[in-house]
Design a protein around this motif. Structure first.
Motif, short mmCIF file in Angstrom:
data_model
loop_
_atom_site.label_atom_id
_atom_site.label_comp_id
_atom_site.label_asym_id
_atom_site.label_seq_id
_atom_site.Cartn_x
_atom_site.Cartn_y
_atom_site.Cartn_z
N THR A 1 -3.46 1.33 -5.09
CA THR A 1 -2.92 0.48 -4.01
C THR A 1 -3.73 0.65 -2.72
O THR A 1 -3.28 0.24 -1.66
CB THR A 1 -1.44 0.82 -3.73
OG1 THR A 1 -1.36 2.20 -3.32
CG2 THR A 1 -0.56 0.60 -4.95
N GLN A 2 -4.90 1.30 -2.85
CA GLN A 2 -5.75 1.61 -1.68
C GLN A 2 -4.95 2.36 -0.64
O GLN A 2 -5.08 2.15 0.57
CB GLN A 2 -6.34 0.32 -1.09
CG GLN A 2 -7.24 -0.39 -2.06
CD GLN A 2 -7.74 -1.72 -1.54
OE1 GLN A 2 -7.69 -1.99 -0.34
NE2 GLN A 2 -8.24 -2.56 -2.42
N ARG B 1 -7.88 -9.27 -9.51
CA ARG B 1 -6.45 -9.09 -9.29
C ARG B 1 -5.67 -9.28 -10.59
O ARG B 1 -6.12 -9.95 -11.52
CB ARG B 1 -5.92 -10.07 -8.23
CG ARG B 1 -6.04 -11.50 -8.67
CD ARG B 1 -5.54 -12.50 -7.67
NE ARG B 1 -5.38 -13.77 -8.37
CZ ARG B 1 -4.27 -14.46 -8.42
NH1 ARG B 1 -3.20 -14.05 -7.79
NH2 ARG B 1 -4.22 -15.59 -9.10
N ARG C 1 0.87 -1.18 0.00
CA ARG C 1 0.00 0.00 0.00
C ARG C 1 0.91 1.24 0.00
O ARG C 1 1.83 1.32 0.81
CB ARG C 1 -0.85 -0.07 1.28
CG ARG C 1 -1.77 1.06 1.49
CD ARG C 1 -2.65 0.79 2.72
NE ARG C 1 -3.60 1.87 2.89
CZ ARG C 1 -3.36 2.94 3.62
NH1 ARG C 1 -2.21 3.06 4.28
NH2 ARG C 1 -4.26 3.90 3.71
N GLY D 1 -10.25 3.66 -1.69
CA GLY D 1 -11.14 2.82 -0.89
C GLY D 1 -10.91 1.36 -1.21
O GLY D 1 -10.05 1.03 -2.04
N CYS D 2 -11.70 0.49 -0.58
CA CYS D 2 -11.46 -0.94 -0.79
C CYS D 2 -12.01 -1.42 -2.13
O CYS D 2 -11.50 -2.34 -2.73
CB CYS D 2 -12.03 -1.75 0.36
SG CYS D 2 -13.79 -1.53 0.49
N CYS D 3 -13.09 -0.77 -2.63
CA CYS D 3 -13.57 -1.26 -3.93
C CYS D 3 -13.74 -0.13 -4.92
O CYS D 3 -14.47 0.83 -4.68
CB CYS D 3 -14.86 -2.05 -3.77
SG CYS D 3 -15.94 -1.35 -2.55
#
Ligand code: UD1
Length: 417
Positions: free
Chosen positions: A245-246, A358, A11, A285-287
């Motif tokens: 990379t969030q 991914r 990250r 964010g995550c998504c």
């Protein structure tokens, strides 16, 4: 040949400062030919393209010296008006000295540039403009020769707001007799930076940043000092890296206005964006959500960020459509991204991207500068190891790229062998 090795998954977090803009530096360096005075430039990045431009200037008679990180250019005498063919072949932006040579010496000769990895890239708008300013243009034996008894101010309507043509015509008109008006001019921040530099030298020029630029010719220019603007494409590349990379990345010297179209798309894709005195910051964010993007002249979404946004969207949720309207063939990154597991399909001038959860590391080849950046970005999120070959392209436009990514926490290194 060097390679960049990346182990994906880290990250990115922290602060980074981008270099001076390559695409502002090149025309500003060319413009130094317009004056016998001394030009002191701050913030010129150490890049391969800049080095080629310095070689062009030296070949024409300019003295060029680095004083620490400042560059001093002095073109007391211009001893040649032919751009060396080998340099023109190495970098097509060498053509940016045509306008300055025409303005200063009334003539230039250059090898006709061919197409390149991203499109056919004709020079017709530059040449039509030079012609309108009073130059006779001959194209023979693979060379373009421009000659003018006198460069005379005139109204020029560009068929398309070409960045290079606008810059070349601004430079050719600076020392012309009378007033030149360039209509449908490109509005990129680099055009404004060129205007600001020319003004420092004593040019009378207004309107850069709008569709109409007015230049009142002056007899000569003097000395001047200038700091180039931060690179908005490098800024965009780090912003995408942060979101991809969030992570949480702050670009401390970013100019928000220059990257608004990029920020708007990152926000639409689900990133958190903020800006203020401390710079421009993104948090991923995550998504990520799929978004549609269309490249356009500034202030639209830049074509120089198209490959990088394709990488980002290749791991977004859903289907995105990215349409390239500036360069017809700017898709060489697509096959390489596919090798890394991206589900992308080319339809005419659009890329349809079906987001996958991914990417996987692979050996990939950078075909041009921004395609190379897109592959490095892909490596940052891919599982395992990615080796990006063709780093010579990346070095054209990114200064100390691995170092800056490493500073943000990436597992990245250059392999030299
Ligand atoms: C500059 C940038 C490049 C960026 C591009 C578009 C520099 C050194 N390079 O390139 O990074 O991708 O702007 O933002 O600043 N065209 C013609 N005839 C001409 C000139 C251009 O048809 O005489 C076409 C080109 O083929 C292309 C479009 O116009 O399809 C845009 O080109 P242009 O704006 O001129 O780009 P460059 O100045 O070459």
């Amino acid at each position: 040949m060097d390679k960049i090795r990346i182990v994906g998954g880290n990250r990115l977090e922290g602060e980074v400062k981008v270099s001076g803009a390559k695409n502002a530096s090149l025309p500003i360096l060319a413009a130094c030919l317009l004056t016998r005075g001394e030009c002191v430039l701050h913030g010129i990045p150490c890049l391969r393209d800049v080095e080629v431009m310095l070689q062009v200037l030296r070949s024409l008679g300019a003295r060029v010296t680095w004083q620490g990180s400042d560059l001093v250019v002095s073109a007391q005498e211009v001893v040649a008006t032919e751009i060396p063919e080998s340099l023109m072949r190495q970098m097509r932006a060498s053509n940016l000295v045509m306008g300055a040579l025409l303005g200063r010496c009334g003539t230039f000769k250059a090898f006709t540039p061919g197409g390149c990895a991203i499109g056919s890239r004709p020079m017709d708008l530059h040449l039509k403009g030079f012609n309108a300013l009073g130059a006779k243009i001959n194209q023979e034996y693979g060379f373009i020769i421009g000659e003018a008894q006198r460069v005379r101010g005139v109204s020029i309507q560009l068929d398309f707001p070409s960045v290079g043509a606008t810059e070349n015509l601004m430079m050719a008109a600076t020392l012309a007799e009378g007033v030149t008006v360039i209509r449908n001019a490109a509005r990129e921040p680099e055009i404004v930076d060129l205007q600001n530099f020319l003004r420092r030298l004593g040019a009378r020029i207004w309107g850069a940043g709008t569709h109409e630029i007015r230049i009142e010719g002056v007899a000569n220019l003097g000395s001047g000092e200038h700091t180039v603007i931060p690179d908005r494409i490098e800024t965009g590349t780090f912003l995408v890296a942060g979101v991809l990379t969030q992570g949480d990345v702050l670009i401390s010297n970013a100019v928000e206005e220059h990257v608004e179209s990029i920020l708007a798309k990152l926000q639409e894709a689900g990133a958190e964006v903020s800006s203020g005195k401390e710079g421009v910051r993104v948090r991923g964010g995550c998504c990520l959500k799929a978004v549609d993007v269309k490249t356009l002249p500034y202030p639209g979404f830049p074509t120089d960020m198209q490959p990088q946004i394709v990488t980002l969207l290749s791991v977004a949720n859903g289907t995105s459509l990215v349409t390239e309207t500036i360069f017809e063939n700017r898709f060489k990154h697509i096959d390489e991204l596919r090798r890394m597991g991206a589900r992308v399909r080319l339809e005419g001038r659009s890329v349809i991207i079906y987001g996958v959860p991914r990417l996987t590391g692979a050996i990939v080849e950078a075909s041009d500068l921004r395609a190379g950046a897109a592959l490095v970005l892909a490596g940052l999120v891919a599982d395992g190891e990615t080796l990006v070959e063709g780093t010579v392209h990346i070095d054209r436009g990114y200064e100390r790229l691995e170092e800056k990514f490493k500073q943000l926490g990436a597992d990245i290194q250059r392999l030299t062998k």
